[in-house]
Scaffold this motif. Structure first.
Motif, PDB file in Angstrom:
ATOM      1  N   ASP A  52      30.276  12.951  -3.395  1.00 38.31           N
ATOM      2  CA  ASP A  52      29.504  14.286  -3.042  1.00 38.31           C
ATOM      3  C   ASP A  52      30.254  15.486  -3.520  1.00 38.31           C
ATOM      4  O   ASP A  52      31.544  15.407  -3.637  1.00 38.31           O
ATOM      5  CB  ASP A  52      29.410  14.359  -1.518  1.00 38.31           C
ATOM      6  N   GLN A  56      29.892  24.281  -0.977  1.00 39.31           N
ATOM      7  CA  GLN A  56      30.294  25.521  -1.480  1.00 39.31           C
ATOM      8  C   GLN A  56      29.319  26.608  -1.143  1.00 39.31           C
ATOM      9  O   GLN A  56      29.474  27.561  -2.042  1.00 39.31           O
ATOM     10  CB  GLN A  56      31.295  25.677  -2.829  1.00 39.31           C
TER      11      GLN A  56
ATOM     12  N   PHE B  33      35.507  14.899 -14.251  1.00 42.64           N
ATOM     13  CA  PHE B  33      36.311  15.861 -13.081  1.00 42.64           C
ATOM     14  C   PHE B  33      37.852  15.711 -13.320  1.00 42.64           C
ATOM     15  O   PHE B  33      38.236  14.760 -14.015  1.00 42.64           O
ATOM     16  CB  PHE B  33      36.246  15.358 -11.540  1.00 42.64           C
ATOM     17  N   LYS B  36      41.934  18.756  -8.707  1.00 38.45           N
ATOM     18  CA  LYS B  36      41.601  20.178  -8.349  1.00 38.45           C
ATOM     19  C   LYS B  36      42.887  21.171  -8.892  1.00 38.45           C
ATOM     20  O   LYS B  36      42.889  22.324  -9.285  1.00 38.45           O
ATOM     21  CB  LYS B  36      41.520  20.420  -6.864  1.00 38.45           C
ATOM     22  N   ILE B  50      34.381  27.469  -9.744  1.00 35.62           N
ATOM     23  CA  ILE B  50      34.614  25.997  -9.951  1.00 35.62           C
ATOM     24  C   ILE B  50      34.056  25.200  -8.937  1.00 35.62           C
ATOM     25  O   ILE B  50      34.098  25.351  -7.709  1.00 35.62           O
ATOM     26  CB  ILE B  50      36.052  25.547  -9.925  1.00 35.62           C
ATOM     27  N   TYR B  51      33.380  24.177  -9.373  1.00 33.11           N
ATOM     28  CA  TYR B  51      32.491  22.909  -8.208  1.00 33.11           C
ATOM     29  C   TYR B  51      33.851  21.938  -7.771  1.00 33.11           C
ATOM     30  O   TYR B  51      34.209  21.194  -8.677  1.00 33.11           O
ATOM     31  CB  TYR B  51      31.719  22.253  -9.128  1.00 33.11           C
ATOM     32  N   ASP B  52      34.231  22.112  -6.572  1.00 27.76           N
ATOM     33  CA  ASP B  52      34.781  20.992  -6.186  1.00 27.76           C
ATOM     34  C   ASP B  52      33.936  19.911  -5.415  1.00 27.76           C
ATOM     35  O   ASP B  52      33.300  19.838  -4.923  1.00 27.76           O
ATOM     36  CB  ASP B  52      35.689  21.552  -4.892  1.00 27.76           C
ATOM     37  N   LEU B  53      34.773  18.591  -5.756  1.00 24.36           N
ATOM     38  CA  LEU B  53      34.177  17.503  -5.112  1.00 24.36           C
ATOM     39  C   LEU B  53      34.572  17.608  -3.485  1.00 24.36           C
ATOM     40  O   LEU B  53      35.586  17.914  -3.286  1.00 24.36           O
ATOM     41  CB  LEU B  53      34.721  16.137  -5.723  1.00 24.36           C
ATOM     42  N   GLU B  54      33.884  16.721  -2.713  1.00 27.51           N
ATOM     43  CA  GLU B  54      34.021  16.640  -1.412  1.00 27.51           C
ATOM     44  C   GLU B  54      35.270  15.656  -1.264  1.00 27.51           C
ATOM     45  O   GLU B  54      35.471  14.805  -1.828  1.00 27.51           O
ATOM     46  CB  GLU B  54      32.787  16.202  -0.474  1.00 27.51           C
ATOM     47  N   LEU B  61      39.490  16.537  -6.639  1.00 31.74           N
ATOM     48  CA  LEU B  61      38.799  16.635  -7.632  1.00 31.74           C
ATOM     49  C   LEU B  61      37.862  17.849  -7.728  1.00 31.74           C
ATOM     50  O   LEU B  61      37.168  18.246  -6.730  1.00 31.74           O
ATOM     51  CB  LEU B  61      38.215  15.276  -8.072  1.00 31.74           C
ATOM     52  N   LEU B  63      35.204  19.561 -10.774  1.00 27.76           N
ATOM     53  CA  LEU B  63      34.262  19.257 -11.930  1.00 27.76           C
ATOM     54  C   LEU B  63      35.008  20.189 -13.221  1.00 27.76           C
ATOM     55  O   LEU B  63      35.182  21.336 -12.923  1.00 27.76           O
ATOM     56  CB  LEU B  63      32.865  19.700 -12.093  1.00 27.76           C
ATOM     57  N   TYR B  92      30.562  22.763 -16.089  1.00 28.43           N
ATOM     58  CA  TYR B  92      30.133  23.138 -14.743  1.00 28.43           C
ATOM     59  C   TYR B  92      30.573  24.178 -14.031  1.00 28.43           C
ATOM     60  O   TYR B  92      31.770  24.575 -13.993  1.00 28.43           O
ATOM     61  CB  TYR B  92      30.132  21.802 -13.963  1.00 28.43           C
ATOM     62  N   ARG B  94      29.771  26.669 -10.999  1.00 32.15           N
ATOM     63  CA  ARG B  94      28.982  27.103  -9.576  1.00 32.15           C
ATOM     64  C   ARG B  94      28.307  28.420  -9.489  1.00 32.15           C
ATOM     65  O   ARG B  94      29.111  29.353  -9.030  1.00 32.15           O
ATOM     66  CB  ARG B  94      29.984  26.695  -8.258  1.00 32.15           C
ATOM     67  N   ARG B 105      24.088  26.098 -14.390  1.00 27.70           N
ATOM     68  CA  ARG B 105      25.234  25.218 -13.758  1.00 27.70           C
ATOM     69  C   ARG B 105      25.999  24.118 -14.429  1.00 27.70           C
ATOM     70  O   ARG B 105      27.231  23.869 -14.303  1.00 27.70           O
ATOM     71  CB  ARG B 105      24.534  24.592 -12.437  1.00 27.70           C
ATOM     72  N   GLU B 106      25.214  23.717 -15.495  1.00 30.81           N
ATOM     73  CA  GLU B 106      25.796  22.529 -16.277  1.00 30.81           C
ATOM     74  C   GLU B 106      25.235  23.031 -17.703  1.00 30.81           C
ATOM     75  O   GLU B 106      24.140  23.134 -17.958  1.00 30.81           O
ATOM     76  CB  GLU B 106      25.439  21.188 -15.706  1.00 30.81           C
TER      77      GLU B 106
END
Lengths: 437, 437
Positions: A52, A56, B33, B36, B50-54, B61, B63, B92, B94, B105-106
């Motif tokens: 997931d 954010q 990924f 972080k 920056i997109y973070d993973l949960e 991590l 993206l 990626y 956000r 977004r991508e």
């Protein structure tokens, strides 16, 4: 993935893509993340491996777990009634931290799917042909494609007197029969899943069956294995039709009919299959798929039947890498000519030659220093598998000539008609065969 | 991305990849990924995208935000001292939810980087040549590459009496000069960033300068613009060297020297550049990069100098898509032959023909029903741009002949020597030019 691995990956993907295109598939590309709700509930127990994204702000997103569910979502959202597509891309699995290695958390899948109304077993036959062509063209050794049918599994569970509600858990035990003996599986079915001995005995009568399609179909007919069970007998007739199609497509020798095959995912509704390499040391599933007639309908309400296959190529990469190392026939780059110099400050002269080569489509390199030793440049060519060296020095510049050395036969030539002669040399010397002395 | 867009993407990427390979780059692939902490602190203000993973256990991590930082991490981790690589992959961002559309977004970046010790400006010259070749080969219209040097920007700020600590914030204002008038930028510098009128007046004397490399270099020399500022004069000498190299590479007409170019990212240390399409309605940056000598050292302690460029191709896709639609010359599939039938239950016969075609490398399709109307099959061929139809019916099967219809000239032929004649027809009919009546 290092440069050598990338070169192998590129070659393997090109082979796979060509087969997909030969069968008329178009390419679509779905985003790497899907809404979390899109993936939820499609993977059964495996759902715990979905990555997931952090919340954010915006939508709750997850990384795609396979390419099938995103494809189904795409077909539904775009209200497509017919499509034959392929998609080669990475998927993501949140594997146990102790197993965490790049290739287990992110890896390529190569998917081919046919969605839309069709006659019984025609798309399935083509999908199996596609798998046979790909594994043959990749030249990774012998393989077999095990097939079974979700509807047989449903029938068997009914015929054995088991509770339909236990379908998933029974299948997950039965699926272990390719690695474990029946005794162990039976023990699990009785003691962990609550089946009676009578049920497992009946179950065994079915799931022990495997063999060539012809043998199996003859057996199922002649022994009247299913009695008057309607779904099972309808399915048998469908499998007989598939048999004919596979015969027309000349694929039967690669097919093994196996009643214990019961792939994990929830969404299959008909034929299922799994391809495995059979040579020693190469065992392991490398492709799988089946019919999933209800998945697209889960997103749009409108059921679009579909069938597909997913080829996992990480294992294939490893096999091809070992082979390439043994044969030493894979290079990380494609450079044909190194533009080298004798003497200082020749960068401008080297660039002029490079410019002409590049403008004429010749793959050329020059090193990035302005005071280069000849030996260093020769070593660079050998290390990188570059078969031709153009040498420039003050003498050559003064005389207005271009000197090329063909490393494979140590011949030196002075070119008169620069580009045509270079193009000829490039064709004559596709690879470097000589070794540095 | 729909099938037509995918076909265009594939074509554009093939062109870009070929130029990268022509220059001797190998391909590497880094994971989607990164830890972080790898990305933290490399992007200045943009870090918020920056997109973070949960955090689901395991590492924290994110993206990848671009392909440069992952490349630097890769070089450092593998202790590589020299590499020239390319990487074509998605990154990626956000973006604000209200702007949320797939491609923001991508999106793809196509990166080319040269890392390792080298003489001054030699790798930079090749990188610029690569950009010129790619934008020329893509045939997207006129373009210009603006160049500047981080070291000039450092010098200018010093020479204008500004505080070095304000470097970033001053550059971010100056960078707006391609869209806004000086008065507005000056107002921001004085009122929001606290510069004096004297400082901005001096600054303007520098940043207003732009033009061809020759004009600019002559001007900077003849007017002795930098006085005895050592860094600025050293940088000027380096730019003069670059000028020579670009002349040898025949690229000068695409280069514009612009003192107000001050790309956002923190990690540049020398030459910086940005390519823009200049035709009306096509304006926008489509490539950018520069020298970043300290980024790799941030991961390994060992500084490896590097220079690179990143080409963002979403805008190029849009241009190529418009062009393809206007010219109607792009197909989503590559099918050459449709195997069609007259009469019911001919699937086996169609599969036999398909099998022979596929086994001989001919791109063929057949439809997925067993009772097909001829008109539906003809429409399918026209809709999908398939130039040849093989018709089979009971008469043809009884007579053992194969009938092919060439849609482009309505000719029907009976083939004697099936595969060689089909191969010939495929070559003669590469595309469908006729229209359905």
């Amino acid at each position: 993935m290092n440069p050598l691995q990338s070169a192998i990956k590129e070659k393997a993907i090109a082979i796979i893509k060509q087969v997909f295109q030969k069968h008329g598939a178009s390419e679509i590309d779905t985003p790497v993340f899907e809404r979390k709700e899109t993936l939820t509930g499609k993977y059964g127990e495996e759902s715990k491996l979905i990555y997931d994204l952090e919340d954010q702000g915006g939508e709750l997103l997850s990384l795609r777990y396979d390419l099938t569910v995103p494809f189904a979502r795409y077909v539904a959202e775009n209200a497509i009634s017919n499509i034959k597509r392929f998609h080669i891309a990475k998927v993501y699995r949140r594997d146990q931290p102790q197993m965490t290695k790049g290739r287990f958390r992110e890896f390529y899948q190569c998917d081919f799917d046919i969605a839309g109304q069709s006659s019984v077993m025609i798309p399935e036959a083509e999908v199996l042909k596609v798998v046979v062509e790909i594994l043959t063209n990749l030249d990774v050794g012998n393989f077999v494609i095990k097939i079974n049918n979700r509807k047989f599994l449903d029938s068997i569970i009914e015929l054995s007197g088991c509770d339909k509600a236990q379908f998933k858990t029974i299948c997950s035990s039965v699926d272990k029969l390719d690695k474990e003996p029946w005794e162990k599986v039976e023990h699990e079915l009785i003691h962990a899943k609550g089946l009676t001995k009578d049920m497992t005995t009946k179950l065994w009568e079915f799931v022990k069956r495997k063999g060539s399609m012809k043998e199996m179909l003859d057996q199922l007919r002649s022994e009247n294995v299913f009695g008057d069970h309607q779904l099972a007998n309808e399915t048998l007739a469908e499998m007989e039709l598939l048999y004919q199609y596979l015969e027309s497509l000349d694929c039967l020798d690669k097919i093994s009919f196996d009643f214990s095959l019961a792939r994990g995912l929830d969404y299959y509704t008909g034929l299922i299959y799994e391809a495995t390499l059979t040579e020693e040391g190469k065992v392991g599933s490398i492709a799988g798929g089946g019919r999933y007639d209800e998945l697209i309908g889960m997103f749009s309400g409108q059921n679009i039947p579909a069938v597909g296959v997913s080829i996992g190529i990480e294992r294939i990469f490893v096999i091809l890498e070992d082979k390439a190392k043994a044969e030493q026939n894979i290079r990380a780059t494609k450079t044909q000519v190194l533009v080298a110099s004798i003497g200082k400050n020749m960068a401008n002269e080297r660039f002029k030659i490079c410019n002409t080569l590049w403008n004429n489509g010749i793959y050329a390199e020059t090193m990035y220093n302005d005071n280069l030793k000849p030996q260093k440049q020769i070593s660079y060519a050998f290390t990188n598998g570059i078969p031709l060296i153009i040498w420039i020095g003050e003498d050559e510049i003064a005389a207005g000539v271009i000197k090329v050395k063909i490393l494979n036969n140590k011949e030196e030539r002075f070119l008169k008609d620069f580009i045509p002669e270079m193009q000829q040399l490039v064709v004559e010397n596709p690879v470097l065969t000589a070794k540095e002395e």
